[in-house]
Design a protein around this motif. Structure first.
Motif, PDB file in Angstrom:
ATOM      1  N   PHE A 152     -26.142  10.915 -30.129  1.00 56.34           N
ATOM      2  CA  PHE A 152     -25.616  12.068 -29.415  1.00 56.34           C
ATOM      3  C   PHE A 152     -24.136  12.312 -29.669  1.00 56.34           C
ATOM      4  N   GLY A 153     -23.629  11.853 -30.789  1.00 56.60           N
ATOM      5  CA  GLY A 153     -22.291  12.215 -31.171  1.00 56.60           C
ATOM      6  C   GLY A 153     -21.227  11.394 -30.492  1.00 56.60           C
ATOM      7  N   SER A 154     -19.970  11.776 -30.736  1.00 53.56           N
ATOM      8  CA  SER A 154     -18.846  10.979 -30.294  1.00 53.56           C
ATOM      9  C   SER A 154     -18.331  11.373 -28.922  1.00 53.56           C
ATOM     10  N   ASP A 155     -18.885  12.408 -28.324  1.00 53.64           N
ATOM     11  CA  ASP A 155     -18.393  12.832 -27.015  1.00 53.64           C
ATOM     12  C   ASP A 155     -19.336  12.375 -25.923  1.00 53.64           C
ATOM     13  N   PRO A 156     -18.845  11.687 -24.884  1.00 53.72           N
ATOM     14  CA  PRO A 156     -19.722  11.175 -23.822  1.00 53.72           C
ATOM     15  C   PRO A 156     -20.530  12.263 -23.133  1.00 53.72           C
ATOM     16  N   VAL A 185     -14.498   3.810 -17.148  1.00 61.37           N
ATOM     17  CA  VAL A 185     -15.124   2.610 -16.583  1.00 61.37           C
ATOM     18  C   VAL A 185     -14.015   1.608 -16.316  1.00 61.37           C
ATOM     19  N   ASN A 186     -13.838   1.271 -15.049  1.00 58.43           N
ATOM     20  CA  ASN A 186     -12.739   0.383 -14.654  1.00 58.43           C
ATOM     21  C   ASN A 186     -11.404   0.884 -15.204  1.00 58.43           C
ATOM     22  N   GLY A 187     -11.241   2.201 -15.160  1.00 54.37           N
ATOM     23  CA  GLY A 187     -10.009   2.828 -15.592  1.00 54.37           C
ATOM     24  C   GLY A 187      -9.882   3.075 -17.073  1.00 54.37           C
ATOM     25  N   LYS A 188     -10.861   2.662 -17.875  1.00 56.60           N
ATOM     26  CA  LYS A 188     -10.794   2.842 -19.318  1.00 56.60           C
ATOM     27  C   LYS A 188     -11.668   4.016 -19.748  1.00 56.60           C
ATOM     28  N   LYS A 189     -11.154   4.827 -20.659  1.00 57.40           N
ATOM     29  CA  LYS A 189     -11.875   6.009 -21.121  1.00 57.40           C
ATOM     30  C   LYS A 189     -13.135   5.617 -21.888  1.00 57.40           C
ATOM     31  N   VAL A 190     -14.220   6.341 -21.647  1.00 50.82           N
ATOM     32  CA  VAL A 190     -15.453   6.168 -22.418  1.00 50.82           C
ATOM     33  C   VAL A 190     -15.379   7.064 -23.646  1.00 50.82           C
ATOM     34  N   ASN A 191     -15.387   6.445 -24.832  1.00 50.55           N
ATOM     35  CA  ASN A 191     -15.239   7.195 -26.073  1.00 50.55           C
ATOM     36  C   ASN A 191     -16.522   7.905 -26.496  1.00 50.55           C
ATOM     37  N   LYS A 220     -21.926   8.425 -11.688  1.00 48.85           N
ATOM     38  CA  LYS A 220     -21.046   8.573 -10.530  1.00 48.85           C
ATOM     39  C   LYS A 220     -21.304   7.512  -9.473  1.00 48.85           C
ATOM     40  N   LYS A 221     -22.500   6.927  -9.458  1.00 49.36           N
ATOM     41  CA  LYS A 221     -22.853   5.943  -8.447  1.00 49.36           C
ATOM     42  C   LYS A 221     -22.560   4.507  -8.878  1.00 49.36           C
ATOM     43  N   LEU A 222     -22.294   4.288 -10.145  1.00 51.38           N
ATOM     44  CA  LEU A 222     -22.108   2.930 -10.635  1.00 51.38           C
ATOM     45  C   LEU A 222     -20.734   2.402 -10.233  1.00 51.38           C
ATOM     46  N   PRO A 223     -20.641   1.147  -9.847  1.00 52.97           N
ATOM     47  CA  PRO A 223     -19.340   0.585  -9.441  1.00 52.97           C
ATOM     48  C   PRO A 223     -18.360   0.558 -10.606  1.00 52.97           C
ATOM     49  N   GLY A 224     -17.149   1.016 -10.356  1.00 53.37           N
ATOM     50  CA  GLY A 224     -16.124   1.026 -11.383  1.00 53.37           C
ATOM     51  C   GLY A 224     -16.182   2.215 -12.317  1.00 53.37           C
ATOM     52  N   VAL A 225     -17.215   3.063 -12.188  1.00 56.40           N
ATOM     53  CA  VAL A 225     -17.367   4.227 -13.069  1.00 56.40           C
ATOM     54  C   VAL A 225     -16.917   5.474 -12.334  1.00 56.40           C
ATOM     55  N   GLN A 226     -16.063   6.262 -12.980  1.00 54.22           N
ATOM     56  CA  GLN A 226     -15.582   7.513 -12.397  1.00 54.22           C
ATOM     57  C   GLN A 226     -15.845   8.655 -13.367  1.00 54.22           C
ATOM     58  N   VAL A 227     -16.311   9.778 -12.826  1.00 58.71           N
ATOM     59  CA  VAL A 227     -16.572  10.986 -13.606  1.00 58.71           C
ATOM     60  C   VAL A 227     -15.803  12.125 -12.967  1.00 58.71           C
ATOM     61  N   ASP A 228     -14.866  12.737 -13.720  1.00 60.85           N
ATOM     62  CA  ASP A 228     -14.075  13.814 -13.135  1.00 60.85           C
ATOM     63  C   ASP A 228     -14.820  15.144 -13.219  1.00 60.85           C
ATOM     64  N   THR A 258     -33.587  16.315  -9.573  1.00 58.07           N
ATOM     65  CA  THR A 258     -33.012  17.128 -10.652  1.00 58.07           C
ATOM     66  C   THR A 258     -31.780  16.485 -11.280  1.00 58.07           C
ATOM     67  N   ALA A 259     -31.498  15.239 -10.936  1.00 57.10           N
ATOM     68  CA  ALA A 259     -30.260  14.602 -11.371  1.00 57.10           C
ATOM     69  C   ALA A 259     -30.232  14.383 -12.889  1.00 57.10           C
ATOM     70  N   LEU A 260     -29.015  14.414 -13.431  1.00 59.40           N
ATOM     71  CA  LEU A 260     -28.778  14.097 -14.830  1.00 59.40           C
ATOM     72  C   LEU A 260     -28.121  12.725 -14.923  1.00 59.40           C
ATOM     73  N   VAL A 261     -27.915  12.256 -16.144  1.00 63.46           N
ATOM     74  CA  VAL A 261     -27.300  10.951 -16.350  1.00 63.46           C
ATOM     75  C   VAL A 261     -25.943  10.874 -15.656  1.00 63.46           C
ATOM     76  N   GLU A 262     -25.207  11.978 -15.674  1.00 62.36           N
ATOM     77  CA  GLU A 262     -23.901  11.997 -15.017  1.00 62.36           C
ATOM     78  C   GLU A 262     -24.000  11.597 -13.549  1.00 62.36           C
ATOM     79  N   ASP A 263     -25.089  11.990 -12.874  1.00 64.97           N
ATOM     80  CA  ASP A 263     -25.254  11.657 -11.467  1.00 64.97           C
ATOM     81  C   ASP A 263     -25.453  10.155 -11.263  1.00 64.97           C
ATOM     82  N   ILE A 264     -26.117   9.491 -12.204  1.00 61.25           N
ATOM     83  CA  ILE A 264     -26.232   8.027 -12.129  1.00 61.25           C
ATOM     84  C   ILE A 264     -24.859   7.385 -12.299  1.00 61.25           C
TER      85      ILE A 264
END
Length: 926
Positions: free
Chosen positions: A183-187, A167-173, A152-160, A144-150
């Motif tokens: 899908f618009g400007s919001d991740p 990604v590596n501390g930089k905001k995803v625009n 969270k597992k990627l190295p250097g990627v953080q999802v609050d 049942t996972a969504l893209v967000e679940d992927i």
């Protein structure tokens, strides 16, 4: 504490076990140049079935070390680097638990990496110039996972917790799908919408648009873009969810959101209702399932209970007290043949807030303590409509536009009773007040933003022009019926106030900004800029008393006035930018001219103000360090100029001051950003300073009967300083177990000028907040996270007549998720907060414990039945304590308390590649 001890012990045992496993190491170089290859992918598979075991990236010197490998199992090492041949090595670790592969020289490849690698051996991570590419199949998720679940597992990627991605501390625009900004400007548009199993690759690169618009911005400040490459069979589909729930104490919720897309078309429909102090859909649902970001999000407000307001439209849960909310809307997006994206949106929302508030304000002056205590009982109703459109895209290969207009109507109605009493430690009870207020307000507004950006064929030559416009009409009508009692002598003196205060405000603002960049040499660029703003503000205030009957038809001339302000703000700037290796320096100078015409009605002579300023600026970027300095001038708020006093609360009268001058400010920002990807270590530090002259503060007079009168005045020497530090470290002990932790602090310092009853002096406030957090993940079956913070607030006064103040606070948040057995998910979260020395009658400690169990069923796990318990300890309450000027303020508000609930959710995810418009899709008429 027992649970925390068990988790720490589990962490220690897992790390110890990982250290006992095997290791391979080596160095990756170019076969011809012998130079080290940084960020080469070292992947370890099981030789028998090519199942992924783990992976690492090589360091800048080409070195790598892979730990946590199993013993006595045949493995295969695959080392790859974009544009090079692939290296393979099979090995088995036995008694010798370490293998040194030495120097591995990769030869340049004649074909691309995808053509060289066997599909079963695709590396989890590949670096291609400025793009990092993740193979989605290498990161296992639940059905049942969504893209967000992927992610969270990627190295250097953080999802609050709110779905914000770094990604590596930089905001995803923003997130793109198959290279399209669909899908618009919001991740969160895609991450909490698309199923994980439709994604083939996740590509991460720098946001080139943001770099072009902000060429001097430091690398750490430039956002990232994620592109989701979908599997070939996934090109069409429709998805969404519907839910309904009921609980104890007549709690309820219900709603549905459906999103349909076909090639270049997307339509979203939603509706909801609940009385649970939260939005019918989370903001993430609105942005992801609903697609509302593409019609333009100009403002967002969220409270700690999950309430959401977008562009001034409440989606539920906002405001104080107990909230009921209902709403419905649609959003449509269409990509035209010429590549432009057209969107439209309508939303209607209504809410009701039932508010009970206790407010205790302590003021300290020499040996006197004045305590003002109030109780508020209010019912607030709000009704909102919003219509919005948008058009954006490329005009040609070198230029693009983005135009977003919107129209909003808000209606508010309030019925409020406030009971107030003031007393001092010397004179006892000073006054009491019973204030009945009825308010009706209507706000009609229009706004738009327009951006034109053009590159030229000559490298680094660019032009961008931006225009914004906003117009708002606010009509507010308020009736005040007040009885005040003053105890200045042995007998009580009562006064009465019964009046209608009608206020209409019209605000018009338009801004034009233009920036041009011209390269002079390879190292030197010329920057030219213009910024112009026009303001037209009108504030009409009419106050009416009752005549002989029940109507408010007698004008109170002393409390009525019309104030208008028309102003122009024009600034031209020039600057030089120098780039040399890792150093980037830009120096600017701006000439600012302010022309302000103030008309104060009959009470005060009109005032015309003319000001000119020369404002310097500088930006320095060197490696991970960024320094920015700027100066600015800002006129006072129109409400601060109003010469007619606001006496709607007779115990707290607010004056204006027509003689206020614009404030000048000097600001400096220092930012340090460091990401060490090979060690999964991220460090960021930030410092900010703002120094103002002619800043506006409020001079306060506290009368002997407890009545307070404030007047805005200009003061010099106001300072605001802020700094923070954040260090995050992630560990992957083995393929099943990973953990991370972080530490840091926030420090605020403020220096302001305090004037109370003629006593003057600077006041300094220091607020220090260290924090720590961490997380543990075992096979995605057990996830545990925690965060702990402390707060120390100290206020010191230059004038000995004021008493130094201190406030301490602390809090702990922890969350546990257990996915076991299959199709069952257990959730528990606990939030503890403590405020020191709160006033009598205000709760000191608050513990909020929520828990839930979800059962996933039906085909493809589309159904979910959730049993939840809110506030298990029945202690939830909203308590705040803060210091300001010479005061300590305690605020306690009623909040949703214990209830139990059952909610059924049906998730719609149809990505079968069937033609949209077939029998199953005729409902949508496409």
């Amino acid at each position: 504490m027992r649970f925390i001890t068990i988790c720490i012990a589990f962490l220690f045992l897992s790390v110890t076990h990982a250290m006992a496993q095997g290791t391979i190491k080596g160095k990756v170089t170019d076969s011809s140049t012998k130079k080290a290859l940084a960020l080469a992918t070292v992947t370890i598979f099981k030789a028998a079935d090519t199942a992924l075991i783990t992976y690492r990236m090589s360091a800048p010197e080409g070195d790598f070390k892979v730990t946590g490998l199993p013993l006595n199992i045949a493995c295969r090492a695959v080392i790859s680097f974009s544009g090079y041949e692939v290296y393979r090595k099979e090995f088995t670790l036995t008694d010798n638990t370490s293998i040194d592969l030495g120097t591995i020289a990769l030869a340049p490849a004649a074909t691309s990496l995808d053509e060289v690698l066997v599909i079963a051996e695709r590396p989890p991570v590949t670096v291609r110039k400025d793009t990092i590419e993740f193979n989605a199949a290498s990161f296992k998720t639940l059905p049942t996972a969504l893209v967000e679940d992927i992610l969270k597992k990627l190295p250097g990627v953080q999802v609050d917790a709110d779905g914000n991605i770094t990604v590596n501390g930089k905001k995803v625009n923003r997130i793109m799908v198959d290279g399209k900004d669909f899908f618009g400007s919001d991740p969160k548009m895609a991450t909490r919408n698309l199923p994980a199993n439709i994604v083939d690759k996740v590509q991460v690169t720098e946001d080139k648009d943001e770099r072009e618009l902000n060429p001097d911005r430091s690398e750490g400040d430039i956002g990232q873009v994620i592109n989701l490459k979908l599997k070939k069979a996934i090109k069409k589909g429709w998805f969404g969810k519907a839910y309904a729930g009921a609980g104890t104490d007549e709690r309820y919720e219900g709603g549905a959101i459906v999103n349909l897309f076909k090639d270049t078309m997307q339509v979203s429909l939603l509706g909801f209702t609940n009385n649970l102090n939260r939005a019918g859909f989370s903001f993430n649902d609105i942005r992801s399932l609903g697609g509302f970001s593409r019609s333009g999000i100009n403002s967002l407000w969220m409270n700690g209970n999950g309430g959401v307001s977008v562009n001034g439209i409440s989606l539920g849960g906002t405001g104080d007290g107990i909230n009921q909310s209902t709403g419905a809307g649609f959003n449509m997006n269409h990509v035209l043949k010429n590549g432009l994206t057209l969107n439209s949106q309508y939303f209607y929302g209504q809410s009701r807030n039932d508010i009970l508030e206790l407010n205790n304000r302590q003021q300290f002056l020499s040996d006197t303590t004045l305590v003002t205590r109030s109780n508020r009982n209010e019912v607030l109703k709000s009704y909102s409509h919003r219509v919005a459109f948008g058009l954006k895209g490329k005009i040609d290969s070198l230029s693009r536009i983005d135009f977003k207009p919107s129209f909003v109507i808000n209606d508010q109605h309030s019925n409020k009773f406030t009971g107030t009493s003031s007393s001092s430690n010397i004179d006892g009870l000073l006054n009491t007040s019973n204030n009945q207020q009825n308010m009706d307000g209507k706000d009609v507004s229009y706004s738009h933003s327009l951006l034109y950006f053009k590159n030229f064929r000559k490298k680094d030559r660019s032009l961008n022009i931006a225009n914004s416009l906003s117009y708002g009409n606010l009509d507010n009508s308020q009736i005040n019926d007040v009885i005040n009692t003053f105890y200045e002598s042995s007998s009580a003196l009562e006064t009465y106030l019964n009046q209608l205060r009608d206020r209409e405000q019209n605000n018009f603002t338009t801004t034009l900004n233009a920036n041009y960049n011209e390269p002079i040499t390879k190292l030197l660029n010329l920057r030219l800029g213009y910024s112009g703003t026009y303001f037209n503000n009108v504030d009409q205030l009419g106050t009416f008393n009752k005549g002989g009957g029940s109507k408010y038809d007698v004008v109170n001339a002393n409390l009525s006035n019309e104030l208008s302000r028309e102003s122009w703000r024009n600034a031209v700037s020039a600057g030089l930018n120098v780039k040399y290796k890792k150093l980037n320096v830009t120096g600017t100078a701006s000439f600012l001219k302010l022309d302000i015409n103030n008309q104060f009605g009959k009470s005060v002579t009109d005032v015309n103000q003319r000001y000119s300023y020369v404002l310097p600026g500088m930006t320095v970027n060197w490696r991970e360090l960024n320094l920015n300095y700027s100066a600015n001038a800002t006129p006072p708020n129109l409400s601060d100029l109003q010469p007619v006093p606001d006496s709607t609360n007779p115990l707290f009268i607010v004056n204006g001051n027509p003689d206020l001058k614009p404030a000048t400010a000097h600001s400096i920002n220092l930012n340090y950003f460091k990401n060490i990807s090979t060690k999964n270590l991220f460090i960021s530090a930030y410092g900010f300073g703002n120094f103002r002259n002619n800043a506006v503060t409020r001079s306060r007079v506290v009368q002997t009967n407890g009545v307070q009168v404030t007047t805005p005045v200009n003061v010099d020497g106001v300072q605001d300083l802020y700094t923070n530090l954040n260090v995050v470290k992630q560990h992957k002990a083995n393929k099943n177990f990973q953990f991370g932790y972080g530490v840091g602090y926030n420090v605020n310092f403020n220096r302001n000028y305090l004037i109370v009853n003629g006593r003057k002096g600077y006041v300094k406030t220091l607020d220090i907040g260290p924090f720590a957090n961490g997380n543990i993940n075992w096979k995605d079956k057990i996830e545990w996270s925690y965060s702990y913070y402390l707060g120390f607030n100290r206020t010191n006064y230059e004038n000995d007549q004021f008493k130094d103040l201190k406030v301490d606070r602390s809090g702990l948040r922890t969350e546990l998720v257990v996915r076991w057995p299959k199709h069952i998910v257990w959730e528990s979260n606990l939030a503890l907060s403590k405020n020191s020395n709160v006033a009598p009658g205000v709760q000191k400690n608050v513990a909020l414990w929520n828990a839930a169990m979800s059962v996933v069923f039906l085909k493809d796990d589309k159904g979910q039945l959730k049993f939840s318990a809110f506030d298990l300890l029945n202690e939830n309450i909203s308590v705040f304590r803060n210091t300001t000027e010479n005061q300590i303020i305690d605020r306690q508000i009623n909040i949703l308390q214990q209830y139990f609930m059952a909610t059924f959710t049906y998730n719609i995810r149809s990505f079968k590649g069937a033609k949209v418009g077939s029998v199953t899709d005729r409902f949508f008429r496409f």
